[in-house]
Design an enzyme around this catalytic site. Structure first.
Site, PDB file in Angstrom:
ATOM      1  N   HIS A  85     -27.322  16.767   6.659  1.00 35.25           N
ATOM      2  CA  HIS A  85     -27.064  17.365   7.973  1.00 35.25           C
ATOM      3  C   HIS A  85     -27.770  16.574   9.069  1.00 35.25           C
ATOM      4  O   HIS A  85     -28.972  16.325   8.965  1.00 35.25           O
ATOM      5  CB  HIS A  85     -27.578  18.806   8.019  1.00 35.25           C
ATOM      6  CG  HIS A  85     -26.763  19.758   7.212  1.00 35.25           C
ATOM      7  ND1 HIS A  85     -27.293  20.898   6.639  1.00 35.25           N
ATOM      8  CD2 HIS A  85     -25.451  19.758   6.876  1.00 35.25           C
ATOM      9  CE1 HIS A  85     -26.345  21.555   5.999  1.00 35.25           C
ATOM     10  NE2 HIS A  85     -25.232  20.878   6.115  1.00 35.25           N
ATOM     11  N   ARG A 115     -19.100  17.611  -0.334  1.00 34.64           N
ATOM     12  CA  ARG A 115     -17.814  18.091   0.166  1.00 34.64           C
ATOM     13  C   ARG A 115     -16.724  17.529  -0.741  1.00 34.64           C
ATOM     14  O   ARG A 115     -16.933  16.548  -1.451  1.00 34.64           O
ATOM     15  CB  ARG A 115     -17.587  17.641   1.595  1.00 34.64           C
ATOM     16  CG  ARG A 115     -18.629  18.139   2.601  1.00 34.64           C
ATOM     17  CD  ARG A 115     -18.342  17.577   3.975  1.00 34.64           C
ATOM     18  NE  ARG A 115     -19.294  18.053   4.973  1.00 34.64           N
ATOM     19  CZ  ARG A 115     -20.440  17.445   5.271  1.00 34.64           C
ATOM     20  NH1 ARG A 115     -20.777  16.328   4.626  1.00 34.64           N
ATOM     21  NH2 ARG A 115     -21.244  17.943   6.192  1.00 34.64           N
ATOM     22  N   TYR A 134     -29.371  28.439   5.185  1.00 33.09           N
ATOM     23  CA  TYR A 134     -29.759  28.603   3.787  1.00 33.09           C
ATOM     24  C   TYR A 134     -31.160  29.200   3.650  1.00 33.09           C
ATOM     25  O   TYR A 134     -31.389  30.095   2.842  1.00 33.09           O
ATOM     26  CB  TYR A 134     -29.680  27.271   3.058  1.00 33.09           C
ATOM     27  CG  TYR A 134     -28.327  26.623   3.139  1.00 33.09           C
ATOM     28  CD1 TYR A 134     -27.206  27.236   2.585  1.00 33.09           C
ATOM     29  CD2 TYR A 134     -28.136  25.410   3.790  1.00 33.09           C
ATOM     30  CE1 TYR A 134     -25.951  26.663   2.668  1.00 33.09           C
ATOM     31  CE2 TYR A 134     -26.884  24.821   3.868  1.00 33.09           C
ATOM     32  CZ  TYR A 134     -25.797  25.451   3.319  1.00 33.09           C
ATOM     33  OH  TYR A 134     -24.557  24.884   3.408  1.00 33.09           O
ATOM     34  N   ARG A 142     -20.797  23.495  -2.181  1.00 32.19           N
ATOM     35  CA  ARG A 142     -21.801  22.894  -1.295  1.00 32.19           C
ATOM     36  C   ARG A 142     -22.770  23.967  -0.793  1.00 32.19           C
ATOM     37  O   ARG A 142     -23.986  23.768  -0.783  1.00 32.19           O
ATOM     38  CB  ARG A 142     -21.109  22.197  -0.126  1.00 32.19           C
ATOM     39  CG  ARG A 142     -22.066  21.590   0.914  1.00 32.19           C
ATOM     40  CD  ARG A 142     -21.294  20.719   1.891  1.00 32.19           C
ATOM     41  NE  ARG A 142     -22.067  20.374   3.073  1.00 32.19           N
ATOM     42  CZ  ARG A 142     -22.941  19.370   3.139  1.00 32.19           C
ATOM     43  NH1 ARG A 142     -23.178  18.638   2.056  1.00 32.19           N
ATOM     44  NH2 ARG A 142     -23.591  19.105   4.245  1.00 32.19           N
ATOM     45  N   LYS A 188     -18.153  13.153   7.930  1.00 39.81           N
ATOM     46  CA  LYS A 188     -18.521  13.883   9.151  1.00 39.81           C
ATOM     47  C   LYS A 188     -19.815  13.358   9.757  1.00 39.81           C
ATOM     48  O   LYS A 188     -20.647  14.120  10.254  1.00 39.81           O
ATOM     49  CB  LYS A 188     -18.642  15.388   8.869  1.00 39.81           C
ATOM     50  CG  LYS A 188     -17.333  16.048   8.494  1.00 39.81           C
ATOM     51  CD  LYS A 188     -17.489  17.556   8.424  1.00 39.81           C
ATOM     52  CE  LYS A 188     -16.156  18.237   8.166  1.00 39.81           C
ATOM     53  NZ  LYS A 188     -16.278  19.715   8.144  1.00 39.81           N
ATOM     54  N   HIS A 232     -15.728  24.178  -0.878  1.00 38.86           N
ATOM     55  CA  HIS A 232     -16.917  24.152  -0.020  1.00 38.86           C
ATOM     56  C   HIS A 232     -17.947  25.197  -0.436  1.00 38.86           C
ATOM     57  O   HIS A 232     -19.118  25.099  -0.064  1.00 38.86           O
ATOM     58  CB  HIS A 232     -16.518  24.355   1.443  1.00 38.86           C
ATOM     59  CG  HIS A 232     -17.438  23.665   2.404  1.00 38.86           C
ATOM     60  ND1 HIS A 232     -17.480  22.280   2.536  1.00 38.86           N
ATOM     61  CD2 HIS A 232     -18.373  24.152   3.262  1.00 38.86           C
ATOM     62  CE1 HIS A 232     -18.382  21.958   3.445  1.00 38.86           C
ATOM     63  NE2 HIS A 232     -18.945  23.068   3.893  1.00 38.86           N
TER      64      HIS A 232
END
Length: 224
Positions: free
Chosen positions: A202, A87, A211, A179, A112, A176
Site C-alpha cells: 500500500h 490481487r 486491518y 487479499r 495499481k 480479493h
C-alpha cells in the site's frame, strides 16, 4: 410528505433498503423505460456482510478444490494469493523468475502503483511450487490454464467462486477476499500497521489501517 412537498409524485419515489446493503458509493440515479422500475447494480462486493475470509475458511476453500482435475494448481493459487496478499492480476502474472528457491523468497510485483516487496516462502509453498514447475518446466508463468496458456483473472475468479460453493459457504466468494484475508490474519497475529503496509504494497497507509482497526490483538493487554 405531500403536504410539505405538493409537487412530489409518490409514484415516482424510490425507496432504498439500507438494512443489509452498503449504499455508500451506489449511484442514486439512472435511466429506465417509462413506467418500468429502475434497477441499479450495487458495487462489487457490497452485497456481502463481510469482505474477507478467515484462515480456517481459506483452508476449506483449498480443500474444496483439491478434488478437481487441476486441484494442486488451484489449491496453490489460493494459498499463494492468501499468504502474499496478491490481487488476481498479480497472481496470474506471477513468473518463475520471481521465485528464488535458494533464498526461499518471492519477489512481489504490485499493480495499481503498489510498492513491490520481497516476501519469504515457507516449506508448504516451496514444495507446491516445485511440483508445479516440474509439471510445466518450459513455461515462463507459474500458473497455466488447461491449454497451457497463462491463467486469466476471469478464470481465477470463476474458480474461486465455484470453490466457495463447493466449500458450502453461504456468501459469495471472490479473489480479493484472499487479499483481505491476508491483511486480517497478519493483523490478528500482532504485526504492526507499517509492516502490513509494506507487505501488502500500500502506498497510502489509510488502506492498511482497516486491518489493524478490527484486530482483537490491539486490545490484548487491556485490563491487565
Amino acid at each position: 410528505m405531500q403536504k410539505r412537498q405538493p409537487r412530489l409524485d409518490p409514484k415516482r419515489l424510490v425507496f432504498i433498503d439500507e438494512t443489509s446493503v452498503s449504499t455508500t458509493i451506489t449511484r442514486l440515479y439512472g435511466r429506465a423505460p417509462r413506467g418500468k422500475r429502475l434497477v441499479q447494480k450495487v458495487p462489487h462486493g457490497k452485497r456481502n456482510t463481510r469482505e474477507h475470509l478467515t484462515s480456517a475458511e481459506v483452508e476449506k476453500l483449498m480443500a474444496a478444490v483439491r478434488g478437481n482435475p487441476q486441484g494442486h494448481r488451484d489449491a496453490t493459487m489460493i494459498l499463494v494469493a492468501f499468504r502474499h496478499g496478491l490481487r488476481a492480476a498479480e497472481l496470474v502474472d506471477l513468473r518463475w523468475d520471481q521465485i528464488d528457491y535458494a533464498g526461499s523468497r518471492v519477489h512481489v510485483r504490485r499493480v495499481k502503483r503498489g510498492t513491490p516487496a520481497t516476501h519469504p516462502l515457507h516449506g508448504v509453498e516451496l514444495r507446491a511450487l516445485r511440483r508445479l514447475q516440474r509439471e510445466a518446466p518450459q513455461s515462463e508463468f507459474v500458473f497455466l490454464s488447461e491449454r497451457g496458456t497463462p491463467f486469466s483473472t476471469a478464470g481465477f475468479a470463476k474458480m474461486v467462486e465455484r470453490a466457495g460453493v463447493e466449500a458450502g459457504f453461504k456468501f459469495g466468494v471472490h479473489p480479493h477476499m484472499l487479499r483481505h484475508a491476508c491483511g486480517y490474519a497478519l493483523a490478528n497475529a500482532g504485526h504492526d500497521t507499517r509492516s502490513l503496509q509494506a507487505y501488502l504494497g500500500h502506498r497510502n497507509i489509510q488502506h492498511t489501517v482497516r486491518y489493524t482497526e478490527l484486530s482483537p490483538a490491539r486490545f490484548k493487554n487491556f485490563w491487565r
